[in-house]
Design a protein around this motif. Structure first.
Motif, PDB file in Angstrom:
ATOM      1  N   ASP A 186       0.859  -1.172   0.000  1.00 30.43           N
ATOM      2  CA  ASP A 186       0.000   0.000   0.000  1.00 30.43           C
ATOM      3  C   ASP A 186       0.904   1.233   0.000  1.00 30.43           C
ATOM      4  N   GLY A 187       0.871   1.997  -1.070  1.00 31.40           N
ATOM      5  CA  GLY A 187       1.771   3.143  -1.207  1.00 31.40           C
ATOM      6  C   GLY A 187       1.157   4.468  -0.824  1.00 31.40           C
ATOM      7  N   ASP A 231       2.426  -1.920  -6.302  1.00 30.29           N
ATOM      8  CA  ASP A 231       1.576  -1.200  -5.362  1.00 30.29           C
ATOM      9  C   ASP A 231       0.298  -2.001  -5.126  1.00 30.29           C
ATOM     10  N   SER A 261       9.497   6.693  -7.004  1.00 32.60           N
ATOM     11  CA  SER A 261       8.253   7.461  -6.900  1.00 32.60           C
ATOM     12  C   SER A 261       8.190   8.625  -7.887  1.00 32.60           C
ATOM     13  N   ILE A 296       7.646   3.661  -3.596  1.00 27.61           N
ATOM     14  CA  ILE A 296       6.574   3.200  -4.485  1.00 27.61           C
ATOM     15  C   ILE A 296       6.053   4.281  -5.440  1.00 27.61           C
ATOM     16  N   LEU A 330       3.343   5.779  -7.836  1.00 24.90           N
ATOM     17  CA  LEU A 330       1.888   5.731  -7.849  1.00 24.90           C
ATOM     18  C   LEU A 330       1.293   6.423  -9.071  1.00 24.90           C
ATOM     19  N   ASP A 386      -7.332   1.498  -3.901  1.00 22.40           N
ATOM     20  CA  ASP A 386      -5.883   1.336  -4.014  1.00 22.40           C
ATOM     21  C   ASP A 386      -5.304   0.675  -2.770  1.00 22.40           C
TER      22      ASP A 386
END
Length: 322
Positions: free
Chosen positions: A87-88, A127, A140, A171, A173, A184
């Motif tokens: 989970d980002g 993600d 990122s 991460i 996104l 998400d």
């Protein structure tokens, strides 16, 4: 391992002493050896592997599997494929920093020592939004992490493995087809999607190996919020994950999320109760192939450390897909 090498050495010494004292007898006509068994390896056991135990695998433990442990299996797994779905979201900042700086380096070092020592392991990161479910290769900001494997995963042969994970663990996104309204927040479903067609045959092609143990790590500080048809309950997600390898014994699932009631002052701040993710993990635990770690209870590295007992057992009992 030291004991096995000593036994191999002693067996070799005994074979040599037997030859020295004439135990091998006269040379058989035409075979070029000094034994009487009709082969050319110089022993008396009738095979051609050069030892004296009567099998054909070239070791001295008396079985036929080619290792030196004295049983008849093919030893533990030699390869592991790891998927880390994270989970980002912004609330995961502290967890992501810990993963990049502390957890992954220790995890990679310990993973290499699984069983009798792995030949290879690979790690893919994504993600928690299942659309798209392609493995990440950028940080990122969208900057390429330059994996030395040339693939969409990190390979254990990389000379820069820690740096590669520090990069991709930040991460990315961008390009997500999720609304960020909890859709998400589904790391387990993202893992399923990434390891099934069409992604498995396209963007993630070549990652999954028939002769490798699969380890899936799902991390969130909220809960699994499935949105895809056929992946709405813990039982459905479990069944799809197991189907990827055809047998639950070929994989390990590690769920990391908030425990009962959640918390506001855990090791990484607040975490909601991850009831569905916990239920899913429990299905794997019931088969001795799962580990649950409560983010409210302690550091991530402790959770990953606890998983190694289960990974070790799964590796010892692993049978590849035929």
């Amino acid at each position: 391992m030291t004991v096995k090498r000593e036994l191999l050495f002693l067996a070799s010494c005994c074979a040599c002493l037997g030859w020295f004292f004439g135990a091998c007898g006269d040379q058989a006509p035409g075979d070029g050896s000094s034994g009487t068994d009709g082969d050319t390896d110089g022993d008396t056991d009738g095979d051609t592997d050069g030892d004296t135990d009567g099998d054909t695998d070239g070791d001295t433990d008396g079985d036929t599997d080619g290792d030196t442990d004295g049983d008849t299996d093919a030893d533990s797994c030699r390869k592991v494929d790891v998927v880390i779905a994270v989970d980002g979201s912004g609330s995961m900042t502290e967890e992501l920093v810990a993963m990049r700086q502390d957890v992954f380096p220790a995890f990679a070092d310990q993973l290499a020592e699984i069983g009798v020592g792995l030949d290879n392991f690979r790690i893919a990161t994504l993600d928690a939004c299942p659309d798209p479910a392609d493995f990440h290769t950028v940080d990122s900001f969208g900057t390429d992490c330059g994996f030395s494997s040339g693939e969409v995963w990190i390979d254990s042969a990389s000379p820069n493995m820690d740096a590669e994970f520090a990069c991709v663990g930040d991460i990315y996104l961008g390009g997500l087809n999720c609304t960020t309204d909890n859709d998400d927040e589904q790391p387990a479903c993202s893992s399923v999607t990434a390891l099934e067609p069409p992604y498995l045959d396209d963007q993630n092609d070549g990652f999954l190996r028939d002769d490798a143990l699969l380890v899936v790590i799902a991390i969130t500080d909220e809960d699994e919020h499935p949105t895809l048809a056929g992946l709405e309950t813990a039982a459905e997600i479990y069944a799809r994950l197991v189907a990827i390898k055809g047998d639950v014994d070929r994989e390990v699932f590690l769920g990391i999320g908030g425990g009962t009631g959640g918390c506001t002052d855990g090791a990484y701040g607040s975490a909601e109760e991850a009831a569905l993710l916990h239920e899913l993990t429990q299905l794997f635990i019931d088969q001795e192939r799962g580990v649950w770690w409560d983010l409210c209870a302690g550091a991530l590295e402790d959770g990953l450390g606890a998983a190694f007992t289960v990974i070790e057992e799964a590796c010892d009992e692993f049978t590849p897909i035929e």
